[in-house]
Design an enzyme around this catalytic site. Structure first.
Site, PDB file in Angstrom:
ATOM      1  N   GLN A   1       0.691  -1.091   0.035  1.00 32.13           N
ATOM      2  CA  GLN A   1      -0.160  -0.010   0.061  1.00 32.13           C
ATOM      3  C   GLN A   1       0.938   1.224  -0.132  1.00 32.13           C
ATOM      4  O   GLN A   1       0.260   2.375   0.118  1.00 32.13           O
ATOM      5  CB  GLN A   1      -0.929  -0.227   1.218  1.00 32.13           C
ATOM      6  CG  GLN A   1      -1.888  -1.229   1.160  1.00 32.13           C
ATOM      7  CD  GLN A   1      -2.704  -1.219   2.392  1.00 32.13           C
ATOM      8  OE1 GLN A   1      -3.077  -0.271   3.109  1.00 32.13           O
ATOM      9  NE2 GLN A   1      -3.368  -2.366   2.714  1.00 32.13           N
TER      10      GLN A   1
ATOM     11  N   HIS B   1      -1.485   0.123   5.367  1.00 34.98           N
ATOM     12  CA  HIS B   1      -1.993   1.064   6.333  1.00 34.98           C
ATOM     13  C   HIS B   1      -1.277   2.318   6.710  1.00 34.98           C
ATOM     14  O   HIS B   1      -1.300   2.729   7.652  1.00 34.98           O
ATOM     15  CB  HIS B   1      -2.354   0.539   7.594  1.00 34.98           C
ATOM     16  CG  HIS B   1      -3.517  -0.878   7.485  1.00 34.98           C
ATOM     17  ND1 HIS B   1      -4.117  -1.289   8.701  1.00 34.98           N
ATOM     18  CD2 HIS B   1      -3.961  -1.410   6.399  1.00 34.98           C
ATOM     19  CE1 HIS B   1      -5.008  -2.197   8.182  1.00 34.98           C
ATOM     20  NE2 HIS B   1      -4.672  -2.386   6.750  1.00 34.98           N
TER      21      HIS B   1
ATOM     22  N   TYR C   1      -9.118 -10.919  10.472  1.00 32.26           N
ATOM     23  CA  TYR C   1      -9.384 -11.775   9.439  1.00 32.26           C
ATOM     24  C   TYR C   1      -8.991 -13.281   9.683  1.00 32.26           C
ATOM     25  O   TYR C   1      -9.579 -14.222   8.726  1.00 32.26           O
ATOM     26  CB  TYR C   1      -8.006 -11.291   8.318  1.00 32.26           C
ATOM     27  CG  TYR C   1      -8.266 -10.138   7.649  1.00 32.26           C
ATOM     28  CD1 TYR C   1      -9.262 -10.159   6.729  1.00 32.26           C
ATOM     29  CD2 TYR C   1      -7.899  -8.903   7.829  1.00 32.26           C
ATOM     30  CE1 TYR C   1      -9.392  -8.894   5.924  1.00 32.26           C
ATOM     31  CE2 TYR C   1      -8.043  -7.571   7.333  1.00 32.26           C
ATOM     32  CZ  TYR C   1      -9.132  -7.788   6.128  1.00 32.26           C
ATOM     33  OH  TYR C   1      -9.435  -6.499   5.563  1.00 32.26           O
TER      34      TYR C   1
END
Length: 346
Positions: free
Chosen positions: A59, A126, A240
């Site tokens: 990310q 993140h 998750y």
């Protein structure tokens, strides 16, 4: 907005992440691998030099791009990116630079870093690094993700999992809520966040953020001074790996989201629409949804909010902005992601 409205493709990019309009109608678009593009009104792209080296991967990479409140006189822009640290660590930073558009090649000049995620950690998720100025231009707010490390979102000695409030030069306002607390970083405005991917002010001057939850439980939050939004202690989603996380209603001391999405929409850029082209959307929050491949409209009623509709786009949507003409512009996610202009059918 309905299925008969017009969608016009303007340009395409390699993993676009953010965009903003210049006063003359041209646009700036960031690409994750470390490019900043100037787009004219016909869709022609010109690469801007002087962009910092970014830690690209996962990310991470080049993030947000916004104009300084006094851009008309200062030509300053604010940008965020992921940078390398020591021992295979990384973190987001925010800097500002002068955008020089005169001459043959546009460039960023005198780039200066004004804020850094603390601490830098391993991994490439993140970062968040969304930027928003208060409507009066006095304060700079930055969304800082938890970097997939969970506990730092509740650690006041770290600015991970926080929204921070600064002056535009990067200094800390003396009236920040934790500025006199010895065991807290003075820039912290709110805490208990996960992955903040939208940050915007509504027409009443209130700050909202949206963030990606764990497995489901994406949030839209009304950001309050010193409020704790509870992550990772509470969430409307679960881990998750299947482990349960208590919901917000089990811990009323934490601020609950105004909207929670189960299943996930994986929210992206956030605006509050103020134009006239889509009158039914005026005053609404409008968000991209990569997983839902949609634009999502949220209506507000004082301090409450609810999803009011979805406009299916067919592709992952990374960013949304309102143009000076009242049209809605979106960036598709990924390689070949297009810049699209949405207008009502005549």
């Amino acid at each position: 907005m309905c299925s008969s409205d017009l969608t016009t493709a303007i340009a395409s990019f390699d993993e676009p992440w953010a965009m903003t309009f210049l006063p003359d109608g041209r646009m700036l678009v960031s690409e994750k691998a470390g490019k900043l593009q100037l787009i004219d009104t016909e869709g022609k792209k010109t690469e801007i030099s002087g962009v910092p080296e970014v830690a690209y991967g996962g990310q991470g990479g080049f993030g947000d791009i916004v104009l300084a409140p006094d851009f008309a006189t200062s030509n300053m822009v604010y940008l965020s990116w992921a940078e390398e640290g020591e021992d295979d660590t990384r973190g987001a930073v925010v800097g500002r630079a002068k955008l020089v558009l005169s001459g043959q090649k546009p460039a960023l000049k005198n780039l200066k870093t004004i804020w850094t995620q603390k601490p830098k950690v391993s991994g490439s998720g993140h970062y968040s690094h969304r930027i928003a100025f208060s409507p009066d231009g006095e304060y700079l707010f930055i969304g800082s993700g938890d970097r997939q490390k969970f506990d730092p979102a509740q650690d006041m000695t770290a600015n991970l999992g926080k929204i921070v409030r600064l002056y535009p030069d990067g200094s800390v306002p003396k009236d920040n809520p934790f500025v006199d607390q010895d065991d807290a970083l003075p820039e912290i405005w709110s805490l208990g966040h996960r992955n903040i991917l939208g940050l915007a002010f509504d027409s009443e001057g209130r700050l909202w953020n949206q963030e990606m939850g764990p497995k489901d439980g994406d949030d839209l939050n009304l950001v309050q001074r010193a409020a704790n939004y509870g992550y990772p202690i509470v969430s409307e989603g679960d881990h998750y790996d299947g482990r349960k996380i208590p919901n917000h209603d089990t811990r009323p001391e934490f601020e609950a989201p105004k909207v929670a999405w189960v299943p996930t929409i994986a929210p992206s850029g956030l605006i509050f629409y103020s134009g006239d082209l889509f009158p039914a959307w005026k005053g609404s929050a409008v968000s991209g949804g990569p997983d839902s491949r949609a634009l999502i409209r949220v209506s507000l009623d004082r301090d409450s909010a609810k999803e009011a509709g979805r406009f299916l786009m067919g592709n992952r949507i990374r960013e949304v902005e309102q143009g000076p003409d009242g049209a809605i512009y979106v960036l598709e996610d990924g390689e070949g992601g297009r810049l699209l202009k949405l207008t009502p059918a005549q």
